[in-house]
Design an enzyme around this catalytic site. Structure first.
Site, PDB file in Angstrom:
ATOM      1  N   LYS A 277       0.891  -1.714   0.221  1.00 49.30           N
ATOM      2  CA  LYS A 277       0.143  -0.216   0.545  1.00 49.30           C
ATOM      3  C   LYS A 277       0.705   1.400   0.008  1.00 49.30           C
ATOM      4  O   LYS A 277       2.439   1.098   0.433  1.00 49.30           O
ATOM      5  CB  LYS A 277      -1.053   0.485   1.420  1.00 49.30           C
ATOM      6  CG  LYS A 277      -1.924  -0.994   1.053  1.00 49.30           C
ATOM      7  CD  LYS A 277      -2.752  -0.510   2.532  1.00 49.30           C
ATOM      8  CE  LYS A 277      -4.357  -1.701   2.291  1.00 49.30           C
ATOM      9  NZ  LYS A 277      -4.605  -1.334   1.110  1.00 49.30           N
ATOM     10  N   ARG A 351     -10.859 -11.601   1.662  1.00 56.86           N
ATOM     11  CA  ARG A 351     -12.007 -12.499   0.902  1.00 56.86           C
ATOM     12  C   ARG A 351     -10.959 -13.576   1.014  1.00 56.86           C
ATOM     13  O   ARG A 351     -11.581 -14.782   0.905  1.00 56.86           O
ATOM     14  CB  ARG A 351     -11.825 -11.791  -0.674  1.00 56.86           C
ATOM     15  CG  ARG A 351     -10.493 -11.677  -1.183  1.00 56.86           C
ATOM     16  CD  ARG A 351     -11.152 -10.713  -1.999  1.00 56.86           C
ATOM     17  NE  ARG A 351     -11.313  -9.350  -1.961  1.00 56.86           N
ATOM     18  CZ  ARG A 351     -11.120  -8.715  -2.922  1.00 56.86           C
ATOM     19  NH1 ARG A 351     -11.258  -9.260  -4.073  1.00 56.86           N
ATOM     20  NH2 ARG A 351     -11.559  -7.218  -2.690  1.00 56.86           N
TER      21      ARG A 351
HETATM   22  N1  BES Z   1      -8.555  -3.010   4.122  1.00 57.33           N
HETATM   23  C1  BES Z   1      -8.458  -3.045   2.795  1.00 57.33           C
HETATM   24  C2  BES Z   1      -9.453  -1.869   3.199  1.00 57.33           C
HETATM   25  C3  BES Z   1      -9.238  -0.625   3.594  1.00 57.33           C
HETATM   26  C4  BES Z   1      -9.703   0.206   2.349  1.00 57.33           C
HETATM   27  C5  BES Z   1     -10.501  -0.358   4.858  1.00 57.33           C
HETATM   28  C6  BES Z   1      -9.798   1.430   3.394  1.00 57.33           C
HETATM   29  C7  BES Z   1     -10.322   0.746   5.283  1.00 57.33           C
HETATM   30  C8  BES Z   1      -9.737   1.486   4.417  1.00 57.33           C
HETATM   31  C9  BES Z   1      -8.133  -3.600   2.049  1.00 57.33           C
HETATM   32  O1  BES Z   1      -7.935  -5.241   2.537  1.00 57.33           O
HETATM   33  C10 BES Z   1      -7.693  -3.853   1.132  1.00 57.33           C
HETATM   34  O2  BES Z   1      -6.897  -3.440   0.498  1.00 57.33           O
HETATM   35  N2  BES Z   1      -8.984  -4.116   0.231  1.00 57.33           N
HETATM   36  C11 BES Z   1      -8.112  -3.325  -1.743  1.00 57.33           C
HETATM   37  C12 BES Z   1      -8.758  -4.436  -3.109  1.00 57.33           C
HETATM   38  C13 BES Z   1      -7.917  -4.027  -3.771  1.00 57.33           C
HETATM   39  C14 BES Z   1      -6.286  -4.801  -3.769  1.00 57.33           C
HETATM   40  C15 BES Z   1      -9.074  -5.101  -4.345  1.00 57.33           C
HETATM   41  C16 BES Z   1      -8.932  -1.699  -2.087  1.00 57.33           C
HETATM   42  O3  BES Z   1     -10.248  -2.299  -1.455  1.00 57.33           O
HETATM   43  O4  BES Z   1      -7.826  -1.626  -2.358  1.00 57.33           O
HETATM   44 MN    MN Z   2      -5.815  -5.411   1.172  1.00 58.73          MN
END
Ligand code: BES
Ligand code: MN
Ligand code: ZN
Length: 516
Positions: A277, A351
């Site tokens: 990230k 997921r």
């Molecule tokens: N934990 C994150 C989602 C999230 C984002 C929660 C902001 C709270 C605030 C999750 O694991 C994630 O990183 N999701 C990705 C999925 C994508 C790579 C398909 C996302 O939402 O960018």
């Molecule tokens: Mn994630």
């Protein structure tokens, strides 16, 4: 802190602080009028001058006098009569508690306004929850710890009519159970990942299990491997902190045909893994175990509310870290049900852990499934912090959930799982891939999870936005909201009575879900 209910004329109650509610429209409540009269019309004078408007969240403190038993009167605006909801009283009580605590007034009386269009018990439950939730300590690491809301000694809810005191007490103790469970969840979500490790989460779950008589088992890496949890293990691969699968079991009915399974995402920190990230706001990812914490909190509440049904709570806990042992984009793994997954993005890890969690819940006998997870940033984009995204394969079951959440101030909004969306998760090399393009991100997550629930009625709650608030909202302060805890506990209660079918009635679902 003691909470109790008393039938009395509120202006006579001897206390440090007395809270009275003020509507922004229509006539003030009879209780407000009585206090105003005892104060020599100070309040109605302030109303005339526009200093008191009764706007939602407005807090005004005035001194008492010899004709009022309270040293201070706290007037809390609760907005218009039309906008009134039982949860308004959680906010009202929460604001009163915080105002009293800030002024170091240890004994607080809160007047329940009458008449209102809800049952007094519904209002009392919400007010007790709100009062407790307002005592949450959002800065446990700060050195100077004076004047915390939790320093309050007692809260007395003052009702006008002396009838039904027993029922009132029951409503308040329900509110205390749910408020306390919510605070425990907020505490867990607020802790940073150097303290809130999977091991620590399991330890907290074990403490609560012991305290409330739940059965608990905690699986380690080796046991996950034996069970074939390849999807969960792929997320934990890069983490030095040992991953844990936490299983809590509540048995309230030996002869029940149905078992409710609650599965929570417990990512104790989400760096994204090799699909790292960006640095901006990454610290918020300490809260990526909010779903798992909600499951633990709901189970603790269920153990105390004792519905006549069976519930299994499963928390999939691990850090998501980059390392030379970490899963790499393109790797293919196999989940517990044998389905193969191409991991195209290691940041879509929620997921992956839930897939095995859902399979395991089925294996342990869950007939109905709810998962709760901070799953997608797309849910934050779609619904902001206000509302949780709800997706389901079963109209009857999801309607039961909406019914369960109705008494609380939490918002839930459905997104569709039309079969056309199944295209999204197709992989060139495996049964599915864990991430795709930029379209329908929140629905994508759900379509993926749907592959792991078999035929069971299932609800997916994406709390990525709703699990945290950046604003002080009365009983809530900036920080974790414990979203889902109260609705899930109440779902278990409704589940005990509802007549449910075992198999998802796809035809009925198709009929009831609007086509584009
Ligand atoms: N934990 C994150 C989602 C999230 C984002 C929660 C902001 C709270 C605030 C999750 O694991 C994630 O990183 N999701 C990705 C999925 C994508 C790579 C398909 C996302 O939402 O960018
Ligand atoms: Mn994630
Ligand atoms: Zn995550």
């Amino acid at each position: 802190m003691k909470l109790n209910v008393r039938a009395a004329q509120s202006s006579r109650v001897k206390t440090d602080a007395l809270a009275v509610a003020l509507f922004s429209d229509g006539n003030p409540s009879s209780g407000f009028v009585a206090v105003d009269r005892a104060l020599g019309a100070v309040l109605s004078d302030m109303r005339k001058r526009g200093e008191l408007r009764g706007r939602d969240g407005e807090v005004t403190v005035v001194p008492g006098n010899t004709r009022v038993g309270a040293k201070r009167v706290i007037v809390v605006g609760i907005g218009s009569r039309a906008g009134l909801h039982p949860a308004t009283f959680a906010r009202y009580a929460g604001l009163a508690v915080r105002a009293a605590a800030a002024r170091k007034l240890p004994n607080l009386a809160i007047q329940i306004p009458e008449p209102i269009p809800f049952s007094t018990d519904n209002v009392l439950e919400n007010a007790a929850e709100g009062a407790l939730m307002a005592t949450f300590d959002a800065a446990p690491y700060r050195s100077n710890r004076n004047g915390k809301p939790s320093d309050l000694a007692s809260i007395t809810f003052v009702v006008g009519t002396p009838a039904a005191v027993k029922e009132h007490d029951r409503a308040v103790s329900r509110g205390m159970i749910l408020g306390e469970a919510s605070n425990i969840v907020r505490e867990m979500v607020n802790l940073p990942s150097n303290d809130m490790t999977p091991t620590h989460l399991a330890k907290r779950a074990a403490e609560l299990a012991r305290q409330h008589g739940l059965k608990i088992s905690v699986l380690d890496r080796a046991e996950m491997k034996r069970l074939g949890m390849g999807s969960m293990l792929s997320v934990a691969a890069g983490a030095d902190q040992p991953p844990k699968v936490i299983v809590l079991e509540y048995r309230g009915d030996k002869n029940a045909k149905h078992t409710l399974g609650l599965v929570g995402k417990g990512i104790t920190f989400d760096t994204g893994g090799i699909s790292l990230k960006p640095a901006l706001d990454m610290d918020a990812m300490k809260g990526d175990m909010a779903g798992g914490a909600a499951v633990i909190g709901a189970m603790a509440a269920i153990a105390q509310l004792k519905p006549k049904t069976n519930v299994i709570g499963i928390v999939m806990a691990t850090d998501n870290m980059p390392s030379s042992k970490a899963t790499k984009p393109g790797d293919v793994v196999r989940a517990m049900n044998g389905k193969s997954i191409e991991i195209t993005n290691t940041d879509a890890e929620g997921r992956l852990v839930l897939a095995d969690g859902l399979c395991y819940a089925r294996k342990l006998g869950a007939t109905h499934l709810v998962d709760i997870a901070t799953l997608t940033g797309a849910a934050v984009i779609a619904l902001g912090n206000v509302s949780t995204a709800v997706m389901s394969n079963d109209r009857q079951f999801v309607d039961l959930f909406h019914q369960a959440s109705a008494p609380y101030g939490e918002r839930y909004w459905e997104l569709p799982l039309f079969p056309e969306y199944a295209e999204l998760i197709k992989s060139n090399i495996a049964d599915m891939k864990n991430s795709g393009g930029r379209q329908a991100g929140t629905i994508y997550g759900a379509m993926f999870l749907k592959e792991y629930v078999d035929t069971a009625p299932w609800i997916h709650l994406d709390i990525a936005g709703s699990s945290w608030t950046d604003k002080d909202l009365g009983h809530l302060v900036k920080g974790p909201t414990a979203v889902g805890v109260r609705p899930l506990a109440r779902l278990a209660e409704l589940f005990a009575h509802a007549s449910l079918h075992n198999k998802a009635d796809d035809a009925a679902y198709e009929r009831l879900t609007p086509k584009p």
